[in-house]
Write a protein that holds these residues in place. Structure first.
Motif, PDB file in Angstrom:
ATOM      1  N   SER A 246       0.812  -1.231   0.000  1.00  0.00           N
ATOM      2  CA  SER A 246       0.000   0.000   0.000  1.00  0.00           C
ATOM      3  C   SER A 246       0.841   1.274   0.000  1.00  0.00           C
ATOM      4  O   SER A 246       0.306   2.366  -0.177  1.00  0.00           O
ATOM      5  N   SER A 247       2.165   1.145   0.235  1.00  0.00           N
ATOM      6  CA  SER A 247       2.997   2.354   0.215  1.00  0.00           C
ATOM      7  C   SER A 247       4.457   1.976  -0.014  1.00  0.00           C
ATOM      8  O   SER A 247       4.823   0.795   0.020  1.00  0.00           O
ATOM      9  N   GLY A 248       5.275   2.987  -0.264  1.00  0.00           N
ATOM     10  CA  GLY A 248       6.723   2.823  -0.340  1.00  0.00           C
ATOM     11  C   GLY A 248       7.202   1.833  -1.384  1.00  0.00           C
ATOM     12  O   GLY A 248       6.718   1.803  -2.518  1.00  0.00           O
ATOM     13  N   ILE A 249       8.137   1.002  -0.980  1.00  0.00           N
ATOM     14  CA  ILE A 249       8.769   0.045  -1.896  1.00  0.00           C
ATOM     15  C   ILE A 249       7.734  -0.926  -2.464  1.00  0.00           C
ATOM     16  O   ILE A 249       7.788  -1.297  -3.636  1.00  0.00           O
ATOM     17  N   GLY A 250       6.775  -1.322  -1.631  1.00  0.00           N
ATOM     18  CA  GLY A 250       5.761  -2.289  -2.061  1.00  0.00           C
ATOM     19  C   GLY A 250       4.956  -1.810  -3.258  1.00  0.00           C
ATOM     20  O   GLY A 250       4.593  -2.605  -4.132  1.00  0.00           O
ATOM     21  N   VAL A 251       4.676  -0.523  -3.318  1.00  0.00           N
ATOM     22  CA  VAL A 251       3.924   0.029  -4.462  1.00  0.00           C
ATOM     23  C   VAL A 251       4.766  -0.115  -5.734  1.00  0.00           C
ATOM     24  O   VAL A 251       4.265  -0.533  -6.788  1.00  0.00           O
ATOM     25  N   GLN A 252       6.050   0.210  -5.624  1.00  0.00           N
ATOM     26  CA  GLN A 252       6.927   0.099  -6.797  1.00  0.00           C
ATOM     27  C   GLN A 252       7.096  -1.360  -7.217  1.00  0.00           C
ATOM     28  O   GLN A 252       7.154  -1.660  -8.413  1.00  0.00           O
ATOM     29  N   LEU A 253       7.165  -2.254  -6.242  1.00  0.00           N
ATOM     30  CA  LEU A 253       7.239  -3.683  -6.579  1.00  0.00           C
ATOM     31  C   LEU A 253       5.996  -4.082  -7.376  1.00  0.00           C
ATOM     32  O   LEU A 253       6.083  -4.757  -8.402  1.00  0.00           O
TER      33      LEU A 253
ATOM     34  N   THR B 268      11.705   6.480   1.033  1.00  0.00           N
ATOM     35  CA  THR B 268      10.242   6.381   1.027  1.00  0.00           C
ATOM     36  C   THR B 268       9.673   7.510   1.894  1.00  0.00           C
ATOM     37  O   THR B 268      10.393   8.120   2.674  1.00  0.00           O
ATOM     38  N   GLU B 269       8.369   7.707   1.764  1.00  0.00           N
ATOM     39  CA  GLU B 269       7.696   8.719   2.612  1.00  0.00           C
ATOM     40  C   GLU B 269       7.969   8.438   4.080  1.00  0.00           C
ATOM     41  O   GLU B 269       8.189   9.335   4.880  1.00  0.00           O
ATOM     42  N   ARG B 270       7.939   7.145   4.428  1.00  0.00           N
ATOM     43  CA  ARG B 270       8.117   6.743   5.826  1.00  0.00           C
ATOM     44  C   ARG B 270       9.509   7.117   6.333  1.00  0.00           C
ATOM     45  O   ARG B 270       9.680   7.562   7.464  1.00  0.00           O
ATOM     46  N   LEU B 271      10.532   6.946   5.479  1.00  0.00           N
ATOM     47  CA  LEU B 271      11.899   7.281   5.891  1.00  0.00           C
ATOM     48  C   LEU B 271      12.026   8.792   6.095  1.00  0.00           C
ATOM     49  O   LEU B 271      12.615   9.250   7.078  1.00  0.00           O
ATOM     50  N   ILE B 272      11.434   9.555   5.197  1.00  0.00           N
ATOM     51  CA  ILE B 272      11.508  11.018   5.293  1.00  0.00           C
ATOM     52  C   ILE B 272      10.801  11.480   6.570  1.00  0.00           C
ATOM     53  O   ILE B 272      11.284  12.339   7.300  1.00  0.00           O
TER      54      ILE B 272
ATOM     55  N   GLU C 187      11.980   3.135  -6.558  1.00  0.00           N
ATOM     56  CA  GLU C 187      11.901   2.544  -7.903  1.00  0.00           C
ATOM     57  C   GLU C 187      13.123   1.654  -8.167  1.00  0.00           C
ATOM     58  O   GLU C 187      13.008   0.517  -8.608  1.00  0.00           O
ATOM     59  N   ARG C 188      14.305   2.210  -7.894  1.00  0.00           N
ATOM     60  CA  ARG C 188      15.553   1.453  -8.124  1.00  0.00           C
ATOM     61  C   ARG C 188      15.607   0.230  -7.204  1.00  0.00           C
ATOM     62  O   ARG C 188      16.008  -0.864  -7.630  1.00  0.00           O
ATOM     63  N   CYS C 189      15.185   0.438  -5.967  1.00  0.00           N
ATOM     64  CA  CYS C 189      15.181  -0.666  -4.997  1.00  0.00           C
ATOM     65  C   CYS C 189      14.294  -1.808  -5.521  1.00  0.00           C
ATOM     66  O   CYS C 189      14.695  -2.976  -5.502  1.00  0.00           O
ATOM     67  N   ALA C 190      13.113  -1.457  -6.004  1.00  0.00           N
ATOM     68  CA  ALA C 190      12.188  -2.487  -6.497  1.00  0.00           C
ATOM     69  C   ALA C 190      12.794  -3.229  -7.694  1.00  0.00           C
ATOM     70  O   ALA C 190      12.643  -4.454  -7.818  1.00  0.00           O
ATOM     71  N   GLN C 191      13.504  -2.504  -8.553  1.00  0.00           N
ATOM     72  CA  GLN C 191      14.165  -3.164  -9.706  1.00  0.00           C
ATOM     73  C   GLN C 191      15.144  -4.228  -9.225  1.00  0.00           C
ATOM     74  O   GLN C 191      15.192  -5.332  -9.754  1.00  0.00           O
ATOM     75  N   ILE C 192      15.929  -3.874  -8.189  1.00  0.00           N
ATOM     76  CA  ILE C 192      16.947  -4.809  -7.691  1.00  0.00           C
ATOM     77  C   ILE C 192      16.274  -6.027  -7.051  1.00  0.00           C
ATOM     78  O   ILE C 192      16.698  -7.169  -7.249  1.00  0.00           O
ATOM     79  N   VAL C 193      15.197  -5.780  -6.309  1.00  0.00           N
ATOM     80  CA  VAL C 193      14.477  -6.893  -5.669  1.00  0.00           C
ATOM     81  C   VAL C 193      13.927  -7.845  -6.737  1.00  0.00           C
ATOM     82  O   VAL C 193      14.088  -9.077  -6.648  1.00  0.00           O
ATOM     83  N   ILE C 194      13.304  -7.281  -7.757  1.00  0.00           N
ATOM     84  CA  ILE C 194      12.662  -8.116  -8.782  1.00  0.00           C
ATOM     85  C   ILE C 194      13.711  -8.877  -9.601  1.00  0.00           C
ATOM     86  O   ILE C 194      13.538 -10.055  -9.927  1.00  0.00           O
ATOM     87  N   ASP C 195      14.825  -8.215  -9.879  1.00  0.00           N
ATOM     88  CA  ASP C 195      15.899  -8.883 -10.621  1.00  0.00           C
ATOM     89  C   ASP C 195      16.455 -10.059  -9.809  1.00  0.00           C
ATOM     90  O   ASP C 195      16.668 -11.147 -10.342  1.00  0.00           O
TER      91      ASP C 195
END
Ligand SMILES: NC(=O)c1ccc[n+]([C@@H]2O[C@H](COP(=O)([O-])OP(=O)(O)OC[C@H]3O[C@@H](n4cnc5c(N)ncnc54)[C@H](OP(=O)(O)O)[C@@H]3O)[C@@H](O)[C@H]2O)c1
Length: 259
Positions: free
Chosen positions: A13-20, A188-192, A208-216
């Motif tokens: 629902s937010s942060g990295i998970g949305v980009q994933l 992420t918003e949460r980190l800020i 966005e970049r984090c999600a790319q690395i996770v998916i790869d």
């Protein structure tokens, strides 16, 4: 790689998970998105469908075992199988252990980051064995190194790492693979929110970049990924000169966390 792959993403629902969710949707995955805030999840699912993927939102509090069971069964009922469990839901509240008034926050971090992962894996594993699927855990440098000011979060991520490493060994020969990602600071918003203006004092990566690395890493069924070169250096140094790392990290809380 994830076309028609049935993927459960927790914390979508937010942060990295949305980009994933968005990046998996772009690949044509069949998504089951889980978190507590249903309105936000529905909006993410809608965007995933707009991108051409199948996506359902399943309101889930992963600290509740019955809701984890429901998440897994609802996904299997909707799509007929489960190929990938992406454990991303997580949270930490920075505070020194000796400044805690009670253990409520620490216990909540263990319940979410560790037991939340265990409960989802427990109910998903029989289905993942049928598809020779993937378990992917979003961890943190805090799961490898003792970062001051985050004892509850760190211990929960250490426990999650220990659980997933053990599971990987147990699952050898079943076709189910286990991947763990160790993340540094992701903007992420949460980190800020947690760091305020101090967020500019440390190197951060975009979600966005984090999600790319996770998916790869998930696609390649990698064993583990420690993100970024400084992260790899930190972990390496912690093995060979832990006292030096402790002294450097001890300065961190005052500099980076919002008072
Ligand atoms: N951002 C970083 O710097 C950083 C660094 C290292 C590791 N990580 C890890 O990356 C993952 C994602 O973090 P993020 O930065 O993207 O944080 P975030 O924006 O706060 O997202 C956390 C997600 O977890 C969900 N969540 C929280 N409690 C939950 C619960 N009880 N049941 C189900 N879902 C729950 C939240 O949704 P609801 O509130 O709607 O439930 C949200 O979707 C976490 O595991 C975190 O530990 C982040």
């Amino acid at each position: 790689m994830f076309k028609d792959n049935v993927v459960i993403v927790t914390g979508a629902s937010s942060g990295i998970g949305v980009q994933l969710a968005y990046q998996l949707a772009d690949q044509g995955a069949w998504l089951a998105l889980a978190a507590r805030r249903l309105d936000r999840l529905e909006a993410v699912a809608e965007e995933c469908r707009r991108r051409g993927a199948k996506a359902i939102a399943i309101q889930t509090d992963v600290t509740d075992e019955a809701q984890c069971k429901h998440l897994i069964e609802r996904t299997r009922d909707a799509y007929g199988r489960i190929d990938t469990l992406l454990i991303n839901a997580g949270h930490g509240k920075p505070q020194r252990f000796d400044a805690m008034h009670d253990l409520a926050d620490l216990k909540a971090e263990i319940a979410l980051n560790y037991l939340g992962a265990v409960q989802c894996v427990f109910y998903a594993l029989p289905y993942l064995k049928q598809t020779r699927g993937r378990i992917v855990g979003v961890g943190s440098f805090g799961g490898l190194v003792g970062i001051p000011g985050t004892s509850g979060y760190n211990s929960s991520k250490h426990a999650m790492r220990g659980f997933l490493n053990t599971l990987r060994a147990e699952l050898l020969g079943t076709g189910v693979t286990v991947t763990i990602l160790f993340l540094g600071a992701i903007r992420t918003e949460r980190l800020i929110e947690a760091m305020g203006n101090n967020v500019d004092k440390i190197p951060t990566m975009s979600p966005e970049r984090c999600a790319q690395i996770v998916i790869d890493a998930a696609a390649k069924r990698k064993r583990q990924v420690v993100m970024t070169l400084p992260g790899k250096l930190l972990v390496w140094l912690y093995q060979f000169a832990p006292g030096l790392v402790d002294r450097q990290l001890a300065r961190l809380p005052g500099r980076v966390y919002k008072e």
